[in-house]
Enzyme design. Structure first.
Site, mmCIF file in Angstrom:
data_model
loop_
_atom_site.group_PDB
_atom_site.id
_atom_site.type_symbol
_atom_site.label_atom_id
_atom_site.label_comp_id
_atom_site.label_asym_id
_atom_site.label_seq_id
_atom_site.Cartn_x
_atom_site.Cartn_y
_atom_site.Cartn_z
ATOM 1 N N GLY A 163 4.054 56.378 20.077
ATOM 2 C CA GLY A 163 4.877 57.266 19.256
ATOM 3 C C GLY A 163 4.365 58.690 19.297
ATOM 4 O O GLY A 163 4.346 59.393 18.288
ATOM 5 N N THR A 200 5.297 61.585 20.739
ATOM 6 C CA THR A 200 6.073 62.809 21.000
ATOM 7 C C THR A 200 6.672 63.426 19.747
ATOM 8 O O THR A 200 7.332 64.462 19.825
ATOM 9 C CB THR A 200 7.215 62.526 22.001
ATOM 10 O OG1 THR A 200 8.034 61.457 21.498
ATOM 11 C CG2 THR A 200 6.664 62.172 23.365
ATOM 12 N N GLY A 246 6.470 63.667 15.056
ATOM 13 C CA GLY A 246 5.970 63.236 13.763
ATOM 14 C C GLY A 246 4.470 63.054 13.683
ATOM 15 O O GLY A 246 3.686 63.814 14.258
ATOM 16 N N ILE A 247 4.059 62.015 12.979
ATOM 17 C CA ILE A 247 2.650 61.760 12.729
ATOM 18 C C ILE A 247 1.902 61.463 14.026
ATOM 19 O O ILE A 247 0.784 61.938 14.242
ATOM 20 C CB ILE A 247 2.492 60.612 11.717
ATOM 21 C CG1 ILE A 247 3.066 61.028 10.344
ATOM 22 C CG2 ILE A 247 1.023 60.217 11.574
ATOM 23 C CD1 ILE A 247 3.168 59.891 9.353
ATOM 24 N N ASP A 276 9.351 51.544 26.339
ATOM 25 C CA ASP A 276 10.144 51.128 25.187
ATOM 26 C C ASP A 276 9.450 49.913 24.582
ATOM 27 O O ASP A 276 9.476 48.823 25.167
ATOM 28 C CB ASP A 276 11.563 50.781 25.634
ATOM 29 C CG ASP A 276 12.458 50.338 24.478
ATOM 30 O OD1 ASP A 276 11.941 50.138 23.352
ATOM 31 O OD2 ASP A 276 13.676 50.185 24.700
ATOM 32 N N SER A 303 3.359 52.278 6.058
ATOM 33 C CA SER A 303 4.208 53.085 5.190
ATOM 34 C C SER A 303 3.965 52.663 3.752
ATOM 35 O O SER A 303 3.675 51.496 3.466
ATOM 36 C CB SER A 303 5.682 52.890 5.536
ATOM 37 O OG SER A 303 6.530 53.455 4.543
ATOM 38 N N TYR A 345 12.471 47.096 7.221
ATOM 39 C CA TYR A 345 11.445 48.104 7.502
ATOM 40 C C TYR A 345 10.229 47.898 6.595
ATOM 41 O O TYR A 345 9.087 47.870 7.077
ATOM 42 C CB TYR A 345 12.025 49.505 7.296
ATOM 43 C CG TYR A 345 11.023 50.615 7.452
ATOM 44 C CD1 TYR A 345 10.568 51.000 8.713
ATOM 45 C CD2 TYR A 345 10.528 51.292 6.342
ATOM 46 C CE1 TYR A 345 9.641 52.024 8.864
ATOM 47 C CE2 TYR A 345 9.609 52.320 6.480
ATOM 48 C CZ TYR A 345 9.162 52.681 7.740
ATOM 49 O OH TYR A 345 8.247 53.692 7.875
ATOM 50 N N LYS A 371 6.329 46.813 7.650
ATOM 51 C CA LYS A 371 5.151 47.615 7.322
ATOM 52 C C LYS A 371 4.197 46.846 6.406
ATOM 53 O O LYS A 371 2.974 47.069 6.445
ATOM 54 C CB LYS A 371 5.577 48.938 6.695
ATOM 55 C CG LYS A 371 6.322 49.853 7.663
ATOM 56 C CD LYS A 371 5.503 50.153 8.919
ATOM 57 C CE LYS A 371 6.178 51.142 9.840
ATOM 58 N NZ LYS A 371 5.351 51.464 11.023
#
Length: 266
Positions: free
Chosen positions: A17, A19, A21-22, A68, A143, A156, A160
């Protein structure tokens, strides 16, 4: 900030991940600390551009893998990385929201594949290598929703919650073997994923944090705390969720989130 991860874990970190955000901010700050990077994401142009920019800016080596993580071939491509990975950052994630029965089932399967299955498989693969070396680190990105019932984010939040429990359990297993494990559990963060939810966050009592601040707090506490919750208000929310009766908590959260989501998603 000097984290000295190069000395602690070795010269290479792998960030999924990477590219936006966090994940992007964690990669940036690791490079500033002198770590070489393997960046993983789906979009090749963004990966290539980000990889080159980080290498030029921080004078570190960078590689990238287009993958992916909702697909087994994507996960397997990451496992084939040639570099000796000392720090694994599992930041890739998908988010769906709205009434559970209305959400496309294939989208929910993809969410589980990315948030749960790829997380487990990559942690399994790289923890084997780290245990054999007697050192390493794994940073999971979960999260705050995973620490409480979260109506309209059910799958979701469930994914998490898995990451949080899985990471805590691995901490107990791997710490005696020389491998640090921490779980970052951020609240609302100003990321592209949060922007695309369709939620009117102004109606939700969460203060959005900047991704660079969340990344800095995560890396500062990596290997020192098991669960890292950035922000005092988020820490209070997580603590209060453990004390509030679940029936009451879920009723309260449902009312808050239903007011923030468009009618079409309820």
């Amino acid at each position: 900030m000097n984290f000295d991860f190069n000395k602690k874990y070795g010269g290479w970190a792998l960030v999924t991940g990477a590219t936006s955000g966090i994940g992007e901010q964690i990669a940036e700050q690791l490079a500033a600390d002198g770590m070489n990077l393997v960046l993983v994401a789906r979009r090749e142009e963004e990966l290539k551009r980000n990889s080159q920019r980080i290498s030029d800016k921080h004078n570190v080596k960078t590689e990238y893998i287009v993958a992916d993580l909702s697909r087994s071939d994507g996960v397997n491509a990451v496992k084939k990385v040639n570099q000796n990975i000392g720090l694994l950052v599992l930041s890739a994630g998908l988010e769906n929201n709205g009434a559970f029965e209305k959400i496309n089932l294939e989208s929910e399967r993809q969410l589980v594949n990315v948030n749960v299955l790829s997380t487990m498989e990559l942690a399994h693969h790289f923890s084997n290598l780290m245990v054999n070396k007697g050192k390493g680190g794994i940073l999971f990105v979960a999260s705050l929703f995973g620490q409480m019932g979260s109506p309209y984010f059910s799958n979701y939040a469930g994914s998490k919650a898995y990451v949080i429990n899985f990471g805590q359990s691995l901490y107990g297993e791997l710490k005696p073997k020389g491998v640090d494990v921490s779980i970052l559990s951020p609240g609302l963060t100003k990321t592209p994923m949060a922007d695309k939810t369709g939620v009117n966050w102004n109606k939700v009592p969460f203060a959005a944090k900047e991704p660079q601040d969340v990344a800095r707090i995560a890396l500062k506490n990596m290997g020192k705390k098991v669960v890292i919750v950035p922000g005092l208000r988020n820490q209070i929310s997580a603590f209060s969720a453990n004390l509030t009766p679940r029936k009451l908590l879920n009723t309260m959260v449902e009312k808050i989130m239903s007011s923030a989501l468009p009618e079409s998603k309820l």
